[in-house]
Every structure is written in C-alpha cells, then in structure tokens.
Design a protein around this motif. Sequence first.
Motif, short mmCIF file in Angstrom:
data_model
loop_
_atom_site.label_atom_id
_atom_site.label_comp_id
_atom_site.label_asym_id
_atom_site.label_seq_id
_atom_site.Cartn_x
_atom_site.Cartn_y
_atom_site.Cartn_z
N TYR A 113 128.94 101.04 132.82
CA TYR A 113 127.52 101.40 132.88
C TYR A 113 126.87 101.63 131.50
N LEU A 117 124.27 98.84 129.07
CA LEU A 117 122.92 99.33 128.74
C LEU A 117 122.71 99.32 127.23
N GLU A 118 123.69 99.84 126.48
CA GLU A 118 123.58 99.87 125.02
C GLU A 118 123.44 98.46 124.46
N GLU A 125 122.18 95.82 125.94
CA GLU A 125 120.86 95.29 126.26
C GLU A 125 119.79 95.90 125.34
N ILE A 126 119.90 97.20 125.11
CA ILE A 126 118.93 97.88 124.24
C ILE A 126 119.08 97.40 122.79
N LEU A 173 111.79 94.62 127.90
CA LEU A 173 112.73 95.46 128.65
C LEU A 173 112.08 96.05 129.89
N GLU A 174 112.87 96.22 130.94
CA GLU A 174 112.38 96.98 132.08
C GLU A 174 112.16 98.42 131.62
N LYS A 227 114.97 100.87 132.00
CA LYS A 227 116.11 100.77 131.07
C LYS A 227 115.86 101.63 129.83
N GLN A 249 116.41 105.17 130.93
CA GLN A 249 117.84 105.51 131.03
C GLN A 249 118.45 105.71 129.65
N TRP A 250 118.08 104.84 128.72
CA TRP A 250 118.65 104.92 127.36
C TRP A 250 118.18 106.18 126.65
N SER A 278 120.90 106.96 138.08
CA SER A 278 120.45 105.61 138.45
C SER A 278 121.26 104.57 137.68
N LEU A 279 122.02 105.02 136.67
CA LEU A 279 122.93 104.13 135.95
C LEU A 279 124.11 103.72 136.82
#
Length: 329
Positions: free
Chosen positions: A76, A80-81, A83-84, A98-99, A102, A105-106, A152-153
Amino acid sequence: MAETLYNPFTRFNFSNRNCFLTGQTLTSEEEKIQVFPAWLMSRYQLEDKVIKLLDESYIGYKDLKLPCTTAVNTQYIEPLESEIETAFAQGYEGVQQLEPVKIFQWAGKLLYGIIFNELQAGIRQQHAQGEEFTVSQGLIHKFSHLHLMLQSLNHQITFDGFTPFSLFLFKVDNPENEFAYRDEINTLTFSLRIQDFGLIICLQDNGSNRRYHEEIVKQIENDTLHPIQFEEFCGRVFYSAFLFNRLPEYDILPVADEIFVEAAPLRGTSGRPLFDEWQNKTYGQVLENFWKPWGFLLFEIIKNVDHPMSFLFTRDGHKIGAEAIDLHK
C-alpha cells in the motif's frame, strides 16, 4: 467493523510493536518506514536537516519514522509513494493529474506520521515525570478520524457524498531546489511549495475551507503565482482553518466488503457560522510568519488594519500579476 478498522486511540497504542495502519504486531521493531519519504529527502537534501516538534525539541527528518509491517509497506505505501514521486517529478502538470484522494492519503500519512512521533515524545516525557499522558478530546477526535480515513489505503472505503478535505493547488514560480514545508497539527493543515507548484490541504474540514476561499480561488487558480503570493494565500487558509469551529462527525457503515463513510451535517443544531469572525490583526500575525523569508514585519502588514498588506490584490480589489512584484527594490 471493529474487526476490520483499526483505532489506535481506543487504547492509546503508539508503540513501535504495532503497525501504525493496521495494528498488526510487527516481527521486529526495525520494521519501519520514513515519515518523509526517502525520495523527497534525497531530492531536497533533508537527511541532515531537522524539524521542530511541539515541545520545542528538534528531530532529524530522517529520524521521523512509523512502525509498519513489510507487507503493508509493499502493498500500500510504496505504490502510493511511487505514484506521488512520479507526479511531483513532472511538476504542476503531473500533480494536477493525480486523483485528489491520492494527495490526501499521501499528505495524511505524512502528517499522521508527525502526530505519531509527537505523541510518542509526549508519552515518554510525561512517563519520565511520573505523570499520565493526556490529549484534549478535540484533538483525539480529529486524529482518530484522520487515521480512519487513512485506512482507505488498505480498505475499500467510500466517502459517501462528501470530500473530507480541502485541497488547493497552484502553479508557482519557485526558486530552483526550494523546499518550503509547513504544517499545523492542531488544525490538520499542510502546505508544500516545491518544483513549480504549491499545494495546501486541510485534512479534516469536509471541504469547508475550500468553500470559504472560493471567490479568491476562482480569481487566481489559473495564474502562476510569485512565492510571496502563494504564502499569502497559505496564510489565509491556515488562519481560516484556525477559525473553523466544528468537529466533523461521521457514520461508518460496513456493507459486504466495502465501508461507507457518511458525514453528519456540519451545522448540526448550532446556529453559529462554521467559521469564527476574521480578525485582521490576528491574520497579520499569521502573515508575518509566512512572509519571514521577505522580512515584512507586523506593523508594516497591518499599517492600515482595515486593509492588510497584500501581494494578491490592490486596495480596490484588482488582481496583482506576479510579474509586477519586485522585492529587490
């Protein structure tokens, strides 16, 4: 629900023996992740720099860590990292794609990581003095809901008919390699100005600050801002987050493999406005702090208390273009 969602605030469990996200027991206290990701620290040479905690002590960016199972990190956190990191490397255009959830969450993981370390430090300090550690119920309310939404992650969580956060993203003409980070954990507000962009996020306001500043945002959202203009808008948002006087409530509804989060109406039974009254003198103090790099003092900022200094708008409300700002005169 109790079997699927983890709430560390129920037993106030902030040890390094349990995963911050799931509560699972770790195989080793060495199972940890960085609060500030390695890619960000490397890009802005943060490894040897320090950040100030609420008790006025300092800790290295690289020493801020979260207990996390290898499986949770692999499944998870790392995706995420990644993508960011990819989006941030592309600057404003990449982040814009980006959504929003996201980014939430980050930023939420990062700010919660700081909260986790603050709580650990506070617990250690109070226990060393033979005292029981206490936190206000209001903060526990905010922190526990942030943690719930971070899940939600690793769970199928749907925010039903609402957005739990306010997100602002602007293109900014930043100096090369500048890293401008700021947070306020009492209001769960976060800002970051790097590359060619600046973002601000209020993590637990159900979009209220976004609506509060809607008129200004419409005027400047398509402009490239001077850094001092972005910091001015930051000051406005951080101050309005302080004025926001509700503690959002949520209903948690598990349905099959999905968890629905519904927001209770913010107005509730209170007739009070959602935000306390704006005071220019207090706003001026906030702005002085945000404008420290340029050396403006409070008496200059509120020389005319009805019209605080602004690099976004003229006295008669006209927008100021970034190209018109010359701070070297």
